[in-house]
Scaffold this motif. Structure first.
Motif, PDB file in Angstrom:
ATOM      1  N   UNK A  40     -36.975 -21.886 -57.350  1.00 16.82           N
ATOM      2  CA  UNK A  40     -36.198 -22.698 -56.404  1.00 16.82           C
ATOM      3  C   UNK A  40     -34.944 -23.210 -57.107  1.00 16.82           C
ATOM      4  N   UNK A  41     -33.790 -22.994 -56.463  1.00 15.65           N
ATOM      5  CA  UNK A  41     -32.522 -23.483 -57.015  1.00 15.65           C
ATOM      6  C   UNK A  41     -32.450 -24.996 -56.844  1.00 15.65           C
ATOM      7  N   UNK A  42     -32.317 -25.779 -57.934  1.00  7.74           N
ATOM      8  CA  UNK A  42     -32.299 -27.239 -57.823  1.00  7.74           C
ATOM      9  C   UNK A  42     -31.241 -27.781 -56.873  1.00  7.74           C
ATOM     10  N   UNK A  43     -30.123 -27.063 -56.700  1.00  6.44           N
ATOM     11  CA  UNK A  43     -29.062 -27.565 -55.832  1.00  6.44           C
ATOM     12  C   UNK A  43     -28.905 -26.768 -54.547  1.00  6.44           C
ATOM     13  N   UNK A  44     -29.838 -25.866 -54.271  1.00  4.34           N
ATOM     14  CA  UNK A  44     -29.757 -25.077 -53.035  1.00  4.34           C
ATOM     15  C   UNK A  44     -31.167 -24.729 -52.566  1.00  4.34           C
ATOM     16  N   UNK A  45     -31.819 -25.619 -51.878  1.00  2.00           N
ATOM     17  CA  UNK A  45     -33.189 -25.352 -51.406  1.00  2.00           C
ATOM     18  C   UNK A  45     -33.202 -24.250 -50.369  1.00  2.00           C
ATOM     19  N   UNK A  46     -34.312 -23.534 -50.236  1.00  2.00           N
ATOM     20  CA  UNK A  46     -34.401 -22.452 -49.226  1.00  2.00           C
ATOM     21  C   UNK A  46     -34.323 -23.035 -47.820  1.00  2.00           C
ATOM     22  N   UNK A 129     -36.068 -35.497 -45.512  1.00  2.00           N
ATOM     23  CA  UNK A 129     -34.862 -35.484 -44.683  1.00  2.00           C
ATOM     24  C   UNK A 129     -33.636 -35.082 -45.498  1.00  2.00           C
ATOM     25  N   UNK A 130     -33.521 -35.642 -46.700  1.00  2.00           N
ATOM     26  CA  UNK A 130     -32.360 -35.335 -47.539  1.00  2.00           C
ATOM     27  C   UNK A 130     -32.349 -33.869 -47.957  1.00  2.00           C
ATOM     28  N   UNK A 131     -33.525 -33.343 -48.317  1.00  2.00           N
ATOM     29  CA  UNK A 131     -33.591 -31.933 -48.718  1.00  2.00           C
ATOM     30  C   UNK A 131     -33.262 -31.040 -47.523  1.00  2.00           C
ATOM     31  N   UNK A 132     -33.803 -31.395 -46.349  1.00  2.00           N
ATOM     32  CA  UNK A 132     -33.581 -30.582 -45.149  1.00  2.00           C
ATOM     33  C   UNK A 132     -32.103 -30.487 -44.802  1.00  2.00           C
ATOM     34  N   UNK A 133     -31.369 -31.565 -45.038  1.00  2.00           N
ATOM     35  CA  UNK A 133     -29.927 -31.550 -44.743  1.00  2.00           C
ATOM     36  C   UNK A 133     -29.221 -30.458 -45.534  1.00  2.00           C
ATOM     37  N   UNK A 134     -29.701 -30.204 -46.747  1.00  2.00           N
ATOM     38  CA  UNK A 134     -28.999 -29.284 -47.637  1.00  2.00           C
ATOM     39  C   UNK A 134     -29.352 -27.823 -47.372  1.00  2.00           C
ATOM     40  N   UNK A 135     -30.194 -27.548 -46.381  1.00  2.00           N
ATOM     41  CA  UNK A 135     -30.517 -26.157 -46.054  1.00  2.00           C
ATOM     42  C   UNK A 135     -29.425 -25.497 -45.235  1.00  2.00           C
ATOM     43  N   UNK A 136     -28.483 -26.317 -44.752  1.00  6.38           N
ATOM     44  CA  UNK A 136     -27.397 -25.742 -43.957  1.00  6.38           C
ATOM     45  C   UNK A 136     -26.305 -25.182 -44.847  1.00  6.38           C
ATOM     46  N   UNK A 147     -20.884 -30.922 -49.918  1.00  8.36           N
ATOM     47  CA  UNK A 147     -22.232 -30.966 -50.467  1.00  8.36           C
ATOM     48  C   UNK A 147     -22.160 -31.229 -51.964  1.00  8.36           C
ATOM     49  N   UNK A 148     -22.359 -32.470 -52.343  1.00  7.17           N
ATOM     50  CA  UNK A 148     -22.381 -32.798 -53.759  1.00  7.17           C
ATOM     51  C   UNK A 148     -23.694 -32.296 -54.334  1.00  7.17           C
ATOM     52  N   UNK A 149     -23.875 -32.448 -55.611  1.00  6.30           N
ATOM     53  CA  UNK A 149     -25.101 -32.033 -56.270  1.00  6.30           C
ATOM     54  C   UNK A 149     -26.300 -32.634 -55.558  1.00  6.30           C
ATOM     55  N   UNK A 150     -27.221 -31.765 -55.125  1.00 10.63           N
ATOM     56  CA  UNK A 150     -28.420 -32.250 -54.437  1.00 10.63           C
ATOM     57  C   UNK A 150     -29.254 -33.106 -55.362  1.00 10.63           C
ATOM     58  N   UNK A 151     -29.375 -32.694 -56.608  1.00 13.65           N
ATOM     59  CA  UNK A 151     -30.181 -33.476 -57.547  1.00 13.65           C
ATOM     60  C   UNK A 151     -29.603 -34.872 -57.753  1.00 13.65           C
ATOM     61  N   UNK A 152     -28.292 -34.970 -57.826  1.00 12.81           N
ATOM     62  CA  UNK A 152     -27.662 -36.285 -57.973  1.00 12.81           C
ATOM     63  C   UNK A 152     -27.930 -37.148 -56.748  1.00 12.81           C
ATOM     64  N   UNK A 153     -27.830 -36.521 -55.583  1.00 17.75           N
ATOM     65  CA  UNK A 153     -28.067 -37.258 -54.338  1.00 17.75           C
ATOM     66  C   UNK A 153     -29.526 -37.707 -54.239  1.00 17.75           C
ATOM     67  N   UNK A 154     -30.451 -36.814 -54.539  1.00 18.95           N
ATOM     68  CA  UNK A 154     -31.863 -37.162 -54.464  1.00 18.95           C
ATOM     69  C   UNK A 154     -32.247 -38.210 -55.502  1.00 18.95           C
ATOM     70  N   UNK A 155     -31.580 -38.175 -56.630  1.00 17.43           N
ATOM     71  CA  UNK A 155     -31.824 -39.193 -57.661  1.00 17.43           C
ATOM     72  C   UNK A 155     -31.478 -40.581 -57.111  1.00 17.43           C
ATOM     73  N   UNK A 156     -30.375 -40.654 -56.375  1.00 17.46           N
ATOM     74  CA  UNK A 156     -29.978 -41.928 -55.762  1.00 17.46           C
ATOM     75  C   UNK A 156     -30.984 -42.372 -54.712  1.00 17.46           C
ATOM     76  N   UNK A 157     -31.441 -41.414 -53.877  1.00 18.28           N
ATOM     77  CA  UNK A 157     -32.412 -41.750 -52.835  1.00 18.28           C
ATOM     78  C   UNK A 157     -33.712 -42.236 -53.462  1.00 18.28           C
TER      79      UNK A 157
END
Length: 794
Positions: A40-46, A129-136, A147-157
């Motif tokens: 799984x790509x840390x910054x691009x979920x399936x 919800x946050x991960x689902x947003x990044x599937x687009x 789309x900033x770094x997903x990992x950075x965003x999830x770290x904040x959440x």
């Protein structure tokens, strides 16, 4: 994508020993390694549900105990998330989760272990919800969003979630994530905005009712444009009212009132409440006011909060406090600076100045308030540079915006809560501080401290802690750090906190900034998770134009020019507090007397006390009043108790003047006299405080100089006995401070004459140890003391 076994994912997560992940960097590293193990790509979920679910499980589950992870292995839970993902309906997810956790053995098992399964479920859902947003794809994202770094965003959440220990807090975070400017789930389209708004409102309403400990019945309806639920509101012992609550998106109108009536009658509830985020039509309000609809009510969400959190009395107090001090009309805008720090080296690389072109410090605070990432800001300044006037003026502007929105039915901005820390120096916790503030001082009808916490998480307050240096003036380094972190417990996701403090409160400027930037840790239990986003500003002193403006508010143009034309006075007037004192002292200055900061206080204090004496018949002399103010100021500073209730005056007077006030009628006269000082201000509770903290420090410096026997002659004249009480046939004598003031009062009371005052000699070491030697001098006291030092009397 080949489905990934949840059993395998959970086995790898449980292989991580609980409690071994120490910080967010280690956690992030662990998450990335696990994601890559599953390709799984840390910054691009399936884009498929199974991939999103596994990604979320890894992101949320790293470091969690096995019992919590088992919850997300359950088929019922996975199915609820799948339905929500495919239909874009978070409401389905919440209801299915609640049903499962209320009825399953696993839910009860978690509760028995002291784990709140509903909180864990909601927190997992927020990450989902946050991960689902990044599937687009990027093309699906609204214009202006990247789309900033997903990992950075999830770290904040995750950081925000870890700092929200309650279910109500997680609901608030859920609503915040849903309200962001793109839909929460990938199936969402623009026409689903109304459904999203209904869901946001439902989480806010339900979180508030949970805070109030209302019970929920099983009845729930979730539709695209409204929701319904039934709550039980206690009215007396074991009795409650059944209330049907209907929440809608958009403006509430007559049709909604009719729908509410229909549901109330069908469910046979005692009342019906219609709730909307903002607007209610005039016709709808008129309809519920009719006698036949007395069991119906309609509220905006803010109006619903008002039913159990009415701040009217506090807002009236704040307005009176500001207008009585004329802050609303005489405030002069202040400039400030902010150090620019390199994030890698942590070294200062520059300084930003915010002046008139930036809207002064108010302009910067407006930007900070609008920044969702920033939560805490400290405003530093030397004594008398206008910290309190600034926060009171900013509170005044916020109050006007709040009342205007309240009147017009708009969504309300943050309500400013000004907490003068001098009034709460003895508070042992932030909870006791706010309990004192809400329930005793302002008698706000709030349903407990938990209600404040939830309102704070919902972003309803602007908290202003004024005078951190007055919270504990002489505490040690670690206690100062602990005090800061105790106040920082109010800095939760959704909160905005302003703290003011004197620059000189910290002996080492570097360490002071490190604390205010939240880099120094407390020795006691502190915030969970990572430190909030802290900033530090420093007030600048007045420039010439600001001095001119401040003086023009207080005197005529000719007098303004006198001060502006005197370089010494101009330099002193750069501290806003000095402008009033300079004008008070101007006759002495024009007479050619020496000018420095301490002597400005000397001339102003003498004139203020003399004016008090002339204004009415008095039983006490200038020396009596000065002695009382000096000793009272020292008591306040040495005990960190910055006020004295009127009931405490008699005991202080007896202690200082002894036999002079043995008769009750004498004590009553002295009591009245001492409370009549214009340098003491009184609040509604009868508590007296110095008009400004620097006056208190002047009186303490005066006492110390006298006790040390080094008080200069012109300062000594202030406390000299009245001419009618002096024996002209005796030589001037030297006295100790402690003996002289009592003696002159006693002699005057007995109609005896006293020898002229030559000066003061030092007290004995035992006495000095209890006052001057008790603690290190603050910079403000030292700055005022040094100019008072004169030649030692022979």
């Amino acid at each position: 994508m080949i489905p990934i076994s949840l059993d395998l994912v959970i086995s790898l997560l449980t292989a991580i020993p609980f409690g071994t992940i120490k910080d967010k960097f280690q956690r992030n590293e662990t998450v990335i390694k696990l994601l890559k193990r599953f390709n799984l790509d840390p910054d691009a979920p399936p884009a498929d549900f199974s991939g999103v679910y596994v990604y979320t499980l890894v992101e949320y589950g790293a470091g969690k105990p096995k019992q919590i992870l088992e919850l997300f292995r359950q088929k019922e839970i996975e199915s609820a998330f799948r339905k929500a993902f495919e239909s874009d309906s978070p409401a389905i997810l919440i209801k299915a989760g609640d049903d499962f956790l209320n009825e399953s053995a696993l839910g009860q098992e978690l509760r028995d272990l002291g784990i709140d399964p509903r909180r864990e479920f909601m927190a997992f859902a927020a990450v989902f919800m946050e991960v689902a947003k990044r599937t687009r794809t990027l093309g699906d994202v609204m214009v202006g969003n990247s789309l900033a770094s997903l990992q950075k965003r999830l770290c904040m959440v995750m950081d925000r979630i870890e700092r929200l220990p309650t279910l109500e807090g997680i609901r608030t975070e859920f609503a915040r994530l849903e309200s962001q400017d793109y839909p929460a789930l990938p199936a969402a389209e623009s026409n689903n905005i109304q459904k999203s708004k209904v869901f946001i409102l439902s989480q806010q309403v339900r979180g508030w009712f949970e805070t109030l400990n209302y019970q929920f019945e099983k009845y729930e309806i979730w539709e695209d444009n409204y929701f319904e639920l039934i709550i039980n509101v206690p009215v007396r012992r074991k009795k409650y009212d059944r209330i049907l609550v209907r929440g809608i998106a958009g403006e509430a109108g007559l049709r909604d009132i009719c729908a509410l009536r229909e549901s109330v009658e069908k469910q046979r509830t005692d009342e019906g409440w219609l709730v909307t985020a903002r607007r209610i039509s005039r016709a709808a309000r008129d309809e519920v006011d009719k006698p036949e609809n007395r069991d119906l009510a309609c509220f905006t969400f803010d109006e619903l909060l008002d039913q159990d959190a009415d701040f009217t009395a506090y807002l009236d107090w704040l307005e009176t406090e500001i207008t009585s001090r004329k802050i609303n009309t005489k405030y002069v805008p202040l400039a400030c600076t902010k150090e620019e720090i390199d994030p890698d080296t942590h070294r200062k690389i520059g300084v930003s100045h915010y002046g008139e072109e930036d809207g002064w410090i108010e302009g910067y605070i407006d930007l900070w308030l609008d920044d969702p990432v920033k939560e805490h800001i400290s405003v530093l300044g030397e004594f008398g540079t206008g910290k309190t006037w600034f926060v009171m003026h900013y509170a005044w502007m916020a109050l006007q915006r709040y009342r205007d929105a309240q009147k017009r039915g708009l969504e309300r901005p943050r309500l400013p809560l000004v907490i003068p820390l001098r009034d709460y120096a003895k508070a042992v916790s932030v909870e006791s501080l706010f309990s004192e503030f809400f329930f005793r001082k302002h008698e706000i009808p709030l349903a407990g401290y938990s209600a404040f916490e939830q309102l704070n998480r919902m972003g309803k307050f602007l908290l202003i802690f004024d005078g951190f240096d007055e919270m504990a003036a002489k505490c040690d380094r670690q206690e100062t750090i602990n005090n800061f972190w105790e106040l920082a417990k109010a800095v939760v996701p959704g909160a905005k906190v302003i703290l003011t403090c004197r620059t000189e409160h910290f002996p080492e400027a570097k360490e002071g900034r490190a604390l205010l930037n939240a880099e120094l840790q407390a020795s006691t239990t502190i915030l969970t998770g990572e430190t909030p986003q802290f900033e530090v500003l420093e007030l600048e002193k007045f420039n010439d134009e600001q001095i001119r403006q401040a003086l023009s508010f207080q005197t005529e143009a000719a007098t303004v020019e006198k001060v502006m034309g005197n370089p010494q006075l101009l330099d002193l007037a750069r501290r806003p507090v000095m402008t009033e004192l300079i004008l008070e002292a101007l006759p002495d200055i024009e007479a050619g007397k020496p000018v420095d900061m301490s002597r400005i206080y000397l001339y102003a204090v003498r004139r203020k006390i003399e004016r008090d004496i002339k204004a009415e018949r008095t039983f006490t002399s200038l020396a009596d009043k000065l002695y009382f103010l000096c000793e009272l100021s020292w008591e306040m500073l040495s005990t960190d108790q910055m006020s004295l209730n009127y009931r405490g005056f008699p005991d202080r007077i007896r202690g200082l003047f002894g036999s002079v006030v043995q008769e009750e009628k004498d004590l009553d006269h002295w009591h009245y006299d001492m409370m009549g000082q214009t340098m003491l201000i009184r609040n509604a509770d009868g508590d007296y405080t110095p008009a400004h903290r620097s006056l208190l420090e002047f009186f303490v410096a005066y006492k110390f100089a006298a006790e040390l026997g080094v008080l200069a002659a012109d300062f000594t004249e202030l406390v000299a006995p009245e001419q009618s009480c002096v024996n002209p046939n005796t030589e001037a004598q030297l006295y100790t401070w402690s003996n002289y003031c009592r003696l002159q009062a006693l002699k005057r009371n007995q109609n005896e004459l006293i020898a002229p005052l030559k000066g003061f000699v030092a007290e004995n070491l035992g006495q000095l140890r209890q006052s001057f030697g008790q603690a290190p001098l603050t910079k403000a006291v030292m700055d005022l003391l040094l100019p008072m030092v004169g030649a030692v009397p022979p």
